[in-house]
Write a protein that holds these residues in place. Structure first.
Motif, mmCIF file in Angstrom:
data_model
loop_
_atom_site.group_PDB
_atom_site.id
_atom_site.type_symbol
_atom_site.label_atom_id
_atom_site.label_comp_id
_atom_site.label_asym_id
_atom_site.label_seq_id
_atom_site.Cartn_x
_atom_site.Cartn_y
_atom_site.Cartn_z
ATOM 1 N N TYR A 1 35.516 37.359 41.141
ATOM 2 C CA TYR A 1 36.579 35.940 41.414
ATOM 3 C C TYR A 1 36.328 35.427 42.702
ATOM 4 O O TYR A 1 36.137 33.986 42.729
ATOM 5 N N PRO B 1 43.348 36.364 39.173
ATOM 6 C CA PRO B 1 43.293 37.935 38.813
ATOM 7 C C PRO B 1 44.666 38.239 38.665
ATOM 8 O O PRO B 1 45.406 38.164 39.936
ATOM 9 N N ASP C 1 37.919 41.157 41.260
ATOM 10 C CA ASP C 1 38.202 40.624 42.496
ATOM 11 C C ASP C 1 36.907 39.795 43.298
ATOM 12 O O ASP C 1 36.987 38.666 43.582
ATOM 13 N N TYR D 1 40.434 37.597 35.298
ATOM 14 C CA TYR D 1 41.004 35.950 35.731
ATOM 15 C C TYR D 1 40.019 35.171 34.838
ATOM 16 O O TYR D 1 39.013 35.668 33.995
ATOM 17 N N ARG E 1 42.622 44.217 34.340
ATOM 18 C CA ARG E 1 42.637 43.235 35.543
ATOM 19 C C ARG E 1 41.649 42.158 35.249
ATOM 20 O O ARG E 1 40.604 42.558 35.050
#
Length: 140
Positions: free
Chosen positions: A92, A106, A89, A116, A114
């Motif tokens: 990202y 994500p 995260d 993206y 997890r």
């Protein structure tokens, strides 16, 4: 090739029209570090070595006359580069803040990570992920 690469190693070797532009994007937006840029006697960029942690990626110039195309010259994405990071995260948000083209946000995937997706300036596909707790997967 830079020192410190263990053998055997599998290193993505990615082709672009402008590998120096992609190097700059990968360093600024996606947290890679430049290791070396090799140039021809005429000064044209040949190979570029980048690293993230102890992993490497190589960039080079596409050569259509040799059947080596850049991602943007292909009718569809033919491959991508998967990179595991400690905090997907945060990664990202850095990429988005740097103006990267986010392909997908994500999300927790059914296969235990997890991740993206992001497209580089020549339409290459990069996926960044983190293993989910309890997935049974590990980055080792």
């Amino acid at each position: 090739m830079p020192d410190g690469i263990p053998t055997p190693s599998v290193i993505p070797y990615l082709l672009y029209k402008d590998p120096a532009r992609i190097r700059d994007f990968l360093v600024e937006a996606l947290s890679f570090t430049e290791v070396a840029t090799h140039r021809s006697p005429e000064g044209e960029v040949g190979n570029i070595a980048l690293r993230m942690g102890d992993k490497f990626v190589m960039l080079s110039r596409a050569q259509p006359d040799m059947g080596l195309a850049a991602p943007g010259d292909l009718p569809a994405v033919h491959a991508g580069t998967m990179v595991y990071v400690a905090d997907v995260d945060a990664h990202y948000h850095r990429a988005k803040s740097a103006g990267a083209t986010i392909w997908y946000e994500p999300a927790d995937m059914p296969y235990g990570q997890r991740e993206y997706g992001v497209r580089d300036p020549e339409n290459g596909f990069w996926c960044f992920g983190t293993f989910l707790p309890g997935s049974g997967l590990s980055p080792g």
